[in-house]
Design an enzyme around this catalytic site. Structure first.
Site, PDB file in Angstrom:
ATOM      1  N   ASP C  73      53.108  88.651  89.077  1.00 38.35           N
ATOM      2  CA  ASP C  73      54.153  88.785  90.148  1.00 38.35           C
ATOM      3  C   ASP C  73      55.330  90.054  89.586  1.00 38.35           C
ATOM      4  O   ASP C  73      55.855  90.685  90.586  1.00 38.35           O
ATOM      5  CB  ASP C  73      54.777  87.712  90.455  1.00 38.35           C
ATOM      6  N   ASP C 147      65.243  89.145  95.308  1.00 33.54           N
ATOM      7  CA  ASP C 147      66.593  88.781  95.295  1.00 33.54           C
ATOM      8  C   ASP C 147      67.680  89.748  94.836  1.00 33.54           C
ATOM      9  O   ASP C 147      67.290  90.478  93.792  1.00 33.54           O
ATOM     10  CB  ASP C 147      66.741  87.359  94.466  1.00 33.54           C
ATOM     11  N   ARG C 157      82.567  81.091  80.577  1.00 36.99           N
ATOM     12  CA  ARG C 157      83.282  80.634  81.382  1.00 36.99           C
ATOM     13  C   ARG C 157      82.713  80.749  82.762  1.00 36.99           C
ATOM     14  O   ARG C 157      81.954  81.706  82.719  1.00 36.99           O
ATOM     15  CB  ARG C 157      84.418  81.688  81.508  1.00 36.99           C
ATOM     16  N   ASP C 176      78.307  79.773  88.194  1.00 32.27           N
ATOM     17  CA  ASP C 176      77.594  80.757  87.190  1.00 32.27           C
ATOM     18  C   ASP C 176      77.231  81.927  88.234  1.00 32.27           C
ATOM     19  O   ASP C 176      76.904  82.871  87.721  1.00 32.27           O
ATOM     20  CB  ASP C 176      76.478  80.079  86.733  1.00 32.27           C
ATOM     21  N   ALA C 190      65.475  81.465  92.906  1.00 30.68           N
ATOM     22  CA  ALA C 190      66.460  80.797  93.757  1.00 30.68           C
ATOM     23  C   ALA C 190      65.827  79.067  93.972  1.00 30.68           C
ATOM     24  O   ALA C 190      66.393  78.438  94.002  1.00 30.68           O
ATOM     25  CB  ALA C 190      66.080  81.252  95.387  1.00 30.68           C
ATOM     26  N   LEU C 191      64.391  79.229  93.855  1.00 26.93           N
ATOM     27  CA  LEU C 191      63.884  77.839  93.796  1.00 26.93           C
ATOM     28  C   LEU C 191      64.309  76.966  92.507  1.00 26.93           C
ATOM     29  O   LEU C 191      64.754  75.734  92.561  1.00 26.93           O
ATOM     30  CB  LEU C 191      62.555  77.906  93.685  1.00 26.93           C
ATOM     31  N   SER C 192      64.514  77.560  91.214  1.00 22.31           N
ATOM     32  CA  SER C 192      65.191  77.006  90.097  1.00 22.31           C
ATOM     33  C   SER C 192      66.453  76.692  90.289  1.00 22.31           C
ATOM     34  O   SER C 192      67.031  75.672  89.491  1.00 22.31           O
ATOM     35  CB  SER C 192      64.982  78.159  89.012  1.00 22.31           C
TER      36      SER C 192
END
Lengths: 300, 300, 300, 300
Positions: C73, C147, C157, C176, C190-192
């Protein structure tokens, strides 16, 4: 050489042919090693005609040194509830893949049992829960190795309930219910509900709200020496039930309360030498398999 | 009457006018009660011209009985790291809303401090972590009250790393990193990463993978007496950093390893009588507010 | 018979021996079918001495009918960014297991390519994103198939940022960062981060906050015809970066803004007949495998 | 001036005193504006003695131009199911805080209704679902604005079920059930189950597994033009039920199947000018409130 365990009770679902065959193989082998074999009267016919010496038990714990459960984690839960109060040791043989609790495969079972009879094994205490349902109609109690679960009985509406720990109010919850799980149960239903994995060695419980209405109503880990109280609030058209390891304890009405605490008894699991909890986790949860090449977000 | 604490050090960000004003008010009040007031030399000018007696400290712990930190949870973390090894008690005054650690508001601070000076308070030990980064260039250590965090340094790529507990492999992970949190830290970054809330009374740590590549790579709660080891795997174009309560400890290269264990020191929090952890949780997490009428899925 | 595609460009990481071998096999086969084969000059030496006719391309899109990417991929993402604007069709051959994008295995590749050259294939349009970073120093743009990600640059931070959709304020976030993903990217980072899986056929994007400070700051699915704007708030000691499919676009400072919208171009994926998105999901996500016997919470 | 809506039906739980009072106030005001007011016969006594002209309806849709529902999102769901098929416009007045659907407060209701009668309003179409339960005993159908939910009826055991989209197998699931939600329902039960928020403008549905046994069994967003099929697998001691917006549709046995698709009807919501979906989200989900000072992980 003296055997580590002399009287051994066998447990398994004899309707499952694979299990019935493993029960026979195990019983014959134990006969050969000089053990006394006891079985549930309802599974006695699994042993017929094989020249296997065995006796029906009056209970799986009277005079028994070890229970061997053949099946999966469900059979282990069943066995644990039977023997826990008597403190009898429990060994799980998994009919299929490795289980969380039944960590010996049928292919290795004879070799493993021989090692164990010869004294090479480890013993692990797993804490259990005691649930006490105090209702106007009386008090009902049960124990659980995995979890005590409060759940709505009717599918269309959520329930409202409150929780206390040692008498201090924790929260007013809305949602489908609450799972109170031991470390053993943390990899069962509680994990599906979003709870953490808890190492079996820690002396803590986890309270996992099921589909909570408030998104910040997250799993809460508390010491196993705490007493958890749950009450449901009056609400039109809703009913709630309490189960212990999937067995119905009773309904929780607004006039009742549910008390959950660590049980006085434990489950004494027997493991082959070299038992590795993390290896079981990795296997059951498909961890770390080709992390780099085959996962969802980086193919090369 | 003898005061519970006689020499008191004040900590706060004097650049924040509200904090500076509270520091002055507190110092003047402690003067009046006969306490000796010590301050960070850098904030000394906050006290000028007010007739407040105070001394610059050489360190906030030498001869100090109590540290009063005015600000928020960030100031508390800063203060905890300064005083933990000396075991000095720490009281947090929150400049704004209630904090998880600073649980006294400025509006109540004088009354509360008086109670505490008069001996009416509770003391709570919070466990801390020690992180040791073992690299070819030497060993670097730090302590943390909230968490030790391993994180990718470069934003475009995930990192691969392995974890061990007391020398047993736990998992091979891919993702953004790992948070090792104390119960105190469980309501901080670890909660944003999907970890459970852990009651401060439990002697456990939680390992929370950050955006894990494998969806079953879930938070793991382990006993605080365990030693956690983390190593990153070689991977093109990635770098990893370790922070303790947000302070950079160093880079974790494939030739280094990170060891995390419970620190020998603890943070000794001072609370007013009646301190209630669950009340703080309810307030900070907006729990139980009109559960029935105003939440996302039932309006009536 | 006329071939569906006559001029074919090959893409792959020639440093990977397995990939290099597959590139040679594919090139030789395409020669035999009468196709013109073009390659990246940097991988030309993979074809030396094999009697394979091929030409270095000036670009992978000039006069090219089809790009065949061999790898995984990651190679597909790389190829998609190269060819998307020219609209050239893209076929992915997976060197290892099935990929989300490269859904043909090397073992089937010759047979599959023949089918495709003979006209038996399906074409699928995948929407892409365009990110535009507007800064005081100029404007920077890039496209992405998976993405566009805003992430903190410094590990200790969190960052504060605001989002707008078509000019309406959505939220003020702390955490984050933020992932804006296409349906294709929904099974990647995005799934993670906790986002949903989105079927490639839907014309929507998802905004997934990374480790959000506020627990109710959840993934938000919006129409792909919307324009998303992101600005970071001034905060001491923090920096933010924007990446497109993992490639750095630039820093997002408080004086800049990031605009994300659907790109004008799409990725034209070529699939063998019988391509089944859900089959790939089941395979990649280990779905439904012995649900009943081997999962975490019921062993029997 | 011609009124935008002349015949207006009122809906509300008259047992709730606040609602009853608002119904009276609204009816009197509509009388004054020259509207014809229709009401549910069961709430007619709420209007007695006030000189309010109103008529009992035969149905809330015959000859009605607008339905005004006073209560909360639950009352809105009830009203939507009554009027959707006739396409009558629906305005929600929230008795308490802002609702997701009822976005006008009682304090503003008179002023807002006047604006709307004068033609200043926006109309928003919300897609709905149609559930069809095909059983050996016949076919049962219902519609839903929020969600169609499959859920285990018995609390102690999980259910196994399979899903198809347009005839293609999606997955074999184990768990507590499945929520199929519209964008409107995405902020209701589906959100508690871990689903994403979906902007009402997108033409998609989301399938959210409830407490799934397999951790990678995640929410799936699909186009609203797809047909979803669900069948449960035979399993000892389990039963499953299907509800539409909380109303029981029937049992799903292994010999039956559940088909879910977008309904032919929609809910036509009327909003005051200036309606802002994101503002409602921010309010209902406590978003962005003092992000910097009061959240769980940075106090300063």
């Amino acid at each position: 050489m003296k055997l580590s365990f002399e009287t051994i009770a066998l447990i398994g679902k004899r309707q499952d042919d694979t299990v019935a065959q493993s029960l026979r193989t195990m019983a014959a082998h134990l006969n050969g090693r000089g053990c006394r074999v006891l079985t549930d009267p309802s599974i006695a016919d699994a042993f017929e005609g094989g020249g296997i010496e065995h006796q029906a038990w009056t209970s799986p714990v009277n005079g028994v040194d070890l229970v061997v459960a053949i099946g999966g984690d469900g059979t282990m839960l069943y066995a644990a509830r039977l023997v826990a109060e008597a403190g009898v040791a429990l060994l799980g043989i998994n009919r299929g893949r490795l289980g969380f609790l039944a960590d010996v495969g049928t292919e290795d079972m004879i070799e493993t049992v021989d090692e164990i009879l010869n004294g090479r094994y480890t013993k692990e205490k797993r804490i259990m829960l005691e649930a006490r349902l105090e209702t106007p109609d009386g008090e009902f109690t049960d124990i659980a190795l995995n979890d005590v679960v409060l759940q709505k009985r009717d599918t269309g509406r959520m329930i409202d309930f409150q929780t206390w720990i040692d008498g201090s109010l924790v929260n007013t919850h809305g949602g489908d219910g609450l799972i109170v799980a031991t470390p053993t149960g943390s990899t069962a239903y509680a994990l599906s509900g979003g709870g953490p994995i808890m190492h079996p060695g820690i002396d803590s419980l986890v309270m996992v709200p099921i589909c909570p209405h408030t998104l910040s109503d997250r799993p809460l880990v508390v010491g196993a020496d705490r007493e958890i109280e749950v009450r449901v609030l009056e609400r039109e058209d809703t009913q709630s039930e309490v189960t212990c390891d999937g067995h119905l304890l009773g309904k929780l009405s607004p006039s009742a309360r549910l008390m959950v605490r660590r049980a006085d008894c434990v489950t004494n699991l027997i493991h082959p030498v070299g038992h590795d909890y993390f290896r079981i986790l990795r296997s059951k949860l498909h961890w770390g398999r080709n992390t780099r090449n085959t996962g969802p977000w980086e193919g090369d």
